[in-house]
Design a protein around this motif. Structure first.
Motif, mmCIF file in Angstrom:
data_model
loop_
_atom_site.group_PDB
_atom_site.id
_atom_site.type_symbol
_atom_site.label_atom_id
_atom_site.label_comp_id
_atom_site.label_asym_id
_atom_site.label_seq_id
_atom_site.Cartn_x
_atom_site.Cartn_y
_atom_site.Cartn_z
ATOM 1 N N PHE A 7 0.837 -1.190 0.000
ATOM 2 C CA PHE A 7 0.000 0.000 0.000
ATOM 3 C C PHE A 7 0.871 1.238 0.000
ATOM 4 O O PHE A 7 1.923 1.280 0.631
ATOM 5 C CB PHE A 7 -0.904 0.019 1.238
ATOM 6 N N THR A 8 0.398 2.266 -0.664
ATOM 7 C CA THR A 8 1.119 3.537 -0.652
ATOM 8 C C THR A 8 0.729 4.301 0.605
ATOM 9 O O THR A 8 -0.280 4.002 1.261
ATOM 10 C CB THR A 8 0.771 4.379 -1.892
ATOM 11 N N LEU A 9 1.495 5.305 0.925
ATOM 12 C CA LEU A 9 1.218 6.132 2.090
ATOM 13 C C LEU A 9 -0.150 6.808 1.953
ATOM 14 O O LEU A 9 -0.899 6.911 2.915
ATOM 15 C CB LEU A 9 2.327 7.184 2.261
ATOM 16 N N ILE A 10 -0.496 7.233 0.783
ATOM 17 C CA ILE A 10 -1.793 7.900 0.535
ATOM 18 C C ILE A 10 -2.938 6.926 0.826
ATOM 19 O O ILE A 10 -3.931 7.303 1.452
ATOM 20 C CB ILE A 10 -1.878 8.387 -0.931
ATOM 21 N N GLU A 11 -2.830 5.691 0.397
ATOM 22 C CA GLU A 11 -3.886 4.710 0.633
ATOM 23 C C GLU A 11 -4.057 4.445 2.130
ATOM 24 O O GLU A 11 -5.177 4.364 2.642
ATOM 25 C CB GLU A 11 -3.581 3.402 -0.097
ATOM 26 N N ILE A 12 -2.954 4.332 2.840
ATOM 27 C CA ILE A 12 -3.009 4.077 4.278
ATOM 28 C C ILE A 12 -3.638 5.278 4.996
ATOM 29 O O ILE A 12 -4.496 5.118 5.868
ATOM 30 C CB ILE A 12 -1.601 3.770 4.835
ATOM 31 N N MET A 13 -3.242 6.487 4.612
ATOM 32 C CA MET A 13 -3.800 7.695 5.227
ATOM 33 C C MET A 13 -5.298 7.816 4.947
ATOM 34 O O MET A 13 -6.062 8.244 5.811
ATOM 35 C CB MET A 13 -3.059 8.943 4.735
ATOM 36 N N LEU A 14 -5.731 7.428 3.777
ATOM 37 C CA LEU A 14 -7.145 7.472 3.417
ATOM 38 C C LEU A 14 -7.944 6.518 4.317
ATOM 39 O O LEU A 14 -9.003 6.884 4.842
ATOM 40 C CB LEU A 14 -7.330 7.104 1.937
ATOM 41 N N VAL A 15 -7.453 5.316 4.523
ATOM 42 C CA VAL A 15 -8.132 4.346 5.388
ATOM 43 C C VAL A 15 -8.179 4.847 6.826
ATOM 44 O O VAL A 15 -9.214 4.766 7.500
ATOM 45 C CB VAL A 15 -7.449 2.959 5.293
ATOM 46 N N VAL A 16 -7.063 5.380 7.331
ATOM 47 C CA VAL A 16 -7.028 5.914 8.695
ATOM 48 C C VAL A 16 -8.021 7.066 8.825
ATOM 49 O O VAL A 16 -8.739 7.176 9.828
ATOM 50 C CB VAL A 16 -5.596 6.346 9.078
ATOM 51 N N GLY A 17 -8.113 7.914 7.816
ATOM 52 C CA GLY A 17 -9.066 9.035 7.826
ATOM 53 C C GLY A 17 -10.500 8.549 7.879
ATOM 54 O O GLY A 17 -11.327 9.076 8.644
ATOM 55 N N ILE A 18 -10.831 7.542 7.082
ATOM 56 C CA ILE A 18 -12.196 6.992 7.067
ATOM 57 C C ILE A 18 -12.536 6.385 8.427
ATOM 58 O O ILE A 18 -13.630 6.607 8.971
ATOM 59 C CB ILE A 18 -12.355 5.956 5.930
ATOM 60 N N ILE A 19 -11.608 5.644 9.009
ATOM 61 C CA ILE A 19 -11.835 5.044 10.332
ATOM 62 C C ILE A 19 -12.045 6.138 11.383
ATOM 63 O O ILE A 19 -12.927 6.031 12.240
ATOM 64 C CB ILE A 19 -10.673 4.099 10.714
ATOM 65 N N SER A 20 -11.281 7.207 11.300
ATOM 66 C CA SER A 20 -11.420 8.321 12.255
ATOM 67 C C SER A 20 -12.786 8.976 12.151
ATOM 68 O O SER A 20 -13.424 9.280 13.162
ATOM 69 C CB SER A 20 -10.332 9.368 12.018
ATOM 70 N N VAL A 21 -13.254 9.199 10.934
ATOM 71 C CA VAL A 21 -14.566 9.822 10.733
ATOM 72 C C VAL A 21 -15.663 8.909 11.278
ATOM 73 O O VAL A 21 -16.592 9.369 11.959
ATOM 74 C CB VAL A 21 -14.799 10.151 9.242
ATOM 75 N N LEU A 22 -15.593 7.629 11.000
ATOM 76 C CA LEU A 22 -16.608 6.690 11.499
ATOM 77 C C LEU A 22 -16.604 6.606 13.026
ATOM 78 O O LEU A 22 -17.653 6.559 13.664
ATOM 79 C CB LEU A 22 -16.397 5.303 10.885
ATOM 80 N N THR A 23 -15.421 6.590 13.626
ATOM 81 C CA THR A 23 -15.310 6.546 15.082
ATOM 82 C C THR A 23 -15.893 7.814 15.699
ATOM 83 O O THR A 23 -16.637 7.759 16.683
ATOM 84 C CB THR A 23 -13.842 6.364 15.516
ATOM 85 N N GLY A 24 -15.571 8.954 15.131
ATOM 86 C CA GLY A 24 -16.112 10.224 15.625
ATOM 87 C C GLY A 24 -17.626 10.266 15.537
ATOM 88 O O GLY A 24 -18.302 10.736 16.459
ATOM 89 N N ALA A 25 -18.173 9.790 14.430
ATOM 90 C CA ALA A 25 -19.624 9.766 14.266
ATOM 91 C C ALA A 25 -20.272 8.836 15.292
ATOM 92 O O ALA A 25 -21.316 9.163 15.868
ATOM 93 C CB ALA A 25 -19.991 9.325 12.850
#
Length: 138
Positions: A7-25
């Motif tokens: 995985f590229t750094l961008i792909e990993i950051m995108l997944v971490v971002g999605i998980i963060s948004v879902l956790t916050g919600a």
């Protein structure tokens, strides 16, 4: 040259971002449940403490006075009327979920023929949002 798989750094950051948004919600949506849980704990505590106050009344022919308070369930009162058949009924009186002692009044103002046992609630002051034994059957 051999192709690297991963995985590229961008792909990993995108997944971490999605998980963060879902956790916050999820946390935001569940925050109301914490208030409901606190109110349910207060009602449970009120029933438990009321049972001990009624047992105190059976043993001593009267509930503790407002001045003696719930401490009479833990330590023998020294102020009149001093009970002749006192027994310790609780190791300690719990605090409400907001860290405030439960309030006790006898005779009650909301239960004139009995006692008032209540929590001041989240505002920690006596007001209309208090949660008390007048909301449950005594």
């Amino acid at each position: 040259m051999k192709a690297c798989k991963g995985f590229t750094l961008i792909e990993i950051m995108l997944v971490v971002g999605i998980i963060s948004v879902l956790t916050g919600a999820a946390i935001f949506l569940m925050s109301g449940n914490v208030d409901v849980a606190r109110e349910q704990r207060v009602l449970t505590d009120l029933q438990s403490i009321s049972t001990q106050v009624k047992l105190y009344e059976i043993q001593n022919y009267a509930p503790p006075t407002t001045n003696q308070g719930l401490d009479a369930l833990v330590r023998k009162p020294s102020s009149p009327p001093v009970p002749a058949r006192w027994k310790q009924l609780m190791k300690s009186v719990p605090l409400d979920p907001w860290g405030t002692p439960y309030q006790f009044r006898y005779p009650g103002t909301r239960n004139p023929s009995g006692f008032d046992l209540f929590s001041w609630g989240p505002d920690r002051t006596e007001s209309e949002d208090d949660i008390g034994n007048w909301e449950t059957s005594q």
